[in-house]
Design an enzyme around this catalytic site. Structure first.
Site, short mmCIF file in Angstrom:
data_model
loop_
_atom_site.label_atom_id
_atom_site.label_comp_id
_atom_site.label_asym_id
_atom_site.label_seq_id
_atom_site.Cartn_x
_atom_site.Cartn_y
_atom_site.Cartn_z
N LYS A 115 0.84 -1.20 0.00
CA LYS A 115 0.00 0.00 0.00
C LYS A 115 0.88 1.25 0.00
CE LYS A 115 -3.93 -2.34 2.03
NZ LYS A 115 -4.63 -2.80 3.23
N GLN A 118 -4.56 -1.03 9.44
CA GLN A 118 -4.61 -2.38 8.88
C GLN A 118 -5.32 -3.34 9.85
OE1 GLN A 118 -3.41 -3.29 5.74
NE2 GLN A 118 -4.38 -5.25 6.16
N ASP A 144 -10.85 3.37 3.93
CA ASP A 144 -11.34 1.98 3.86
C ASP A 144 -12.87 1.95 3.68
OD1 ASP A 144 -9.48 -0.07 3.86
OD2 ASP A 144 -9.14 0.02 6.03
#
Ligand code: NAP
Length: 287
Positions: free
Chosen positions: A53, A97, A120
């Site tokens: 990422k 995460q 997200d």
């Protein structure tokens, strides 16, 4: 001939366009989109995801920072980092995460991330916006699946889409997006009866179960479009391999189009995270 839905190729085109859009954004506003990625602990799969990422964010022309905390981090410490990132004007997107170590409260962290920085798309405000069809920040994996489907099929109106799995991360937002695209949507899960027969009715089948090769060729309607979200590590002939939730070789003989694992949904997810970061930066600049 079954069409292979090539996530690497489609995501490369998304990233290429994004790099152009990012340059234009920086030129117009004099601001570089910023993505902060937070990793707690040392889970090997999470480390690989985070590394990819950050690499992809840098390649897209973003300012990107990585925040690594030890596995025994407490809630107050993680909350303080999220608050600090919420208040940092150079950070437009925050990604914590998941999964988090078990002493940490995931829903609390998801709620704490400022909704406008929630790249997200998991914050309750963004989930509600998605259900209402007005979301800007859409969960990355389902967004990637939609891009693959639209690239393959064009207009999805009237198609019967079956989503296997109802997680907050994939299944539920996937169903919302398919509904928004005018599909007739069925969601099946571990308590559903006769999943096979329901799958056989699908023009579009999206598998997000986490069970290696559960969906067999015989479950697929001839000519259907199959998107395999699953990433499962299995041992085959003494070697570790990644397989999807769909038995790929059997399914390829029946489906009209199918995404592979690896090289399907995985690269799309990261590309969509970058799209969300630019969207978040644009919204914050014009707020
Ligand atoms: P999850 O949270 O474990 O959810 C799995 C879903 O599958 C649940 O809704 C569960 O039903 C359902 N399920 C489990 N066993 C079933 C069965 N035998 N029959 C029917 N439904 C069943 O998983 P997830 O986070 O959605 O992830 C799913 C898969 O996608 C995993 O392999 C994951 O690694 C992968 N993934 C890939 C990406 C990517 O970028 N490619 C991103 C995210 C996830 P219940 O709700 O009834 O328990």
């Amino acid at each position: 001939m079954t069409l292979l839905i090539d996530g690497k190729k489609i995501s490369a085109a998304v990233v290429e366009q994004l790099a152009i859009d990012t340059k234009a954004f920086i030129a117009e506003f004099g601001v570089t989109p910023g993505l902060a990625v937070v990793l707690v602990g040392d889970d090997p799969a999470s480390q690989v995801y985070v590394r990819n990422k950050v690499k992809q964010a840098t390649a897209a022309g973003f300012h990107s920072t990585e925040h690594r905390l030890p596995a025994d981090t407490g809630q107050a410490e993680l909350n303080a980092l999220v608050e600090q990132l919420n208040n940092d004007p150079s950070v437009h997107g925050i990604l914590v995460q998941l999964p988090l170590p078990e002493q940490l409260n995931e829903p609390e962290i998801i709620r704490l991330i400022a909704a406008e920085k929630d790249v997200d798309g998991f914050h309750p405000l963004n989930v509600g916006a998605l259900a209402s069809g007005i979301a800007e920040l859409i969960p990355c994996t389902p967004m990637g699946c939609m891009i693959m489907l639209e690239k393959t099929l064009g207009d999805l109106s009237g198609k019967h889409a079956v989503v296997v799995g109802r997680s907050n991360i994939v299944g539920k937002p996937m169903a919302a997006l398919l509904l928004q695209a005018n599909c007739t949507v069925t969601v099946v899960h571990s308590r559903s009866a006769d999943i096979e027969a329901i799958c056989r009715q699908a023009d579009i089948l999206v598998a997000a179960v986490g069970r290696p090769e559960m969906i067999r060729g015989s479950w697929i309607k001839p000519g259907a479009t199959v998107i395999d979200v699953g990433i499962n590590a299995v041992e085959k002939d003494g070697k570790r391999r990644l397989v999807g939730d769909v038995a790929f070789s059997e399914a390829s003989e029946v489906a009209g189009a199918i995404s592979p694992v690896p090289g399907g949904v995985g690269p799309m997810t990261i590309a969509c995270l970058m799209k969300n970061t630019l969207t978040a930066a644009r919204q914050q600049i014009s707020a």
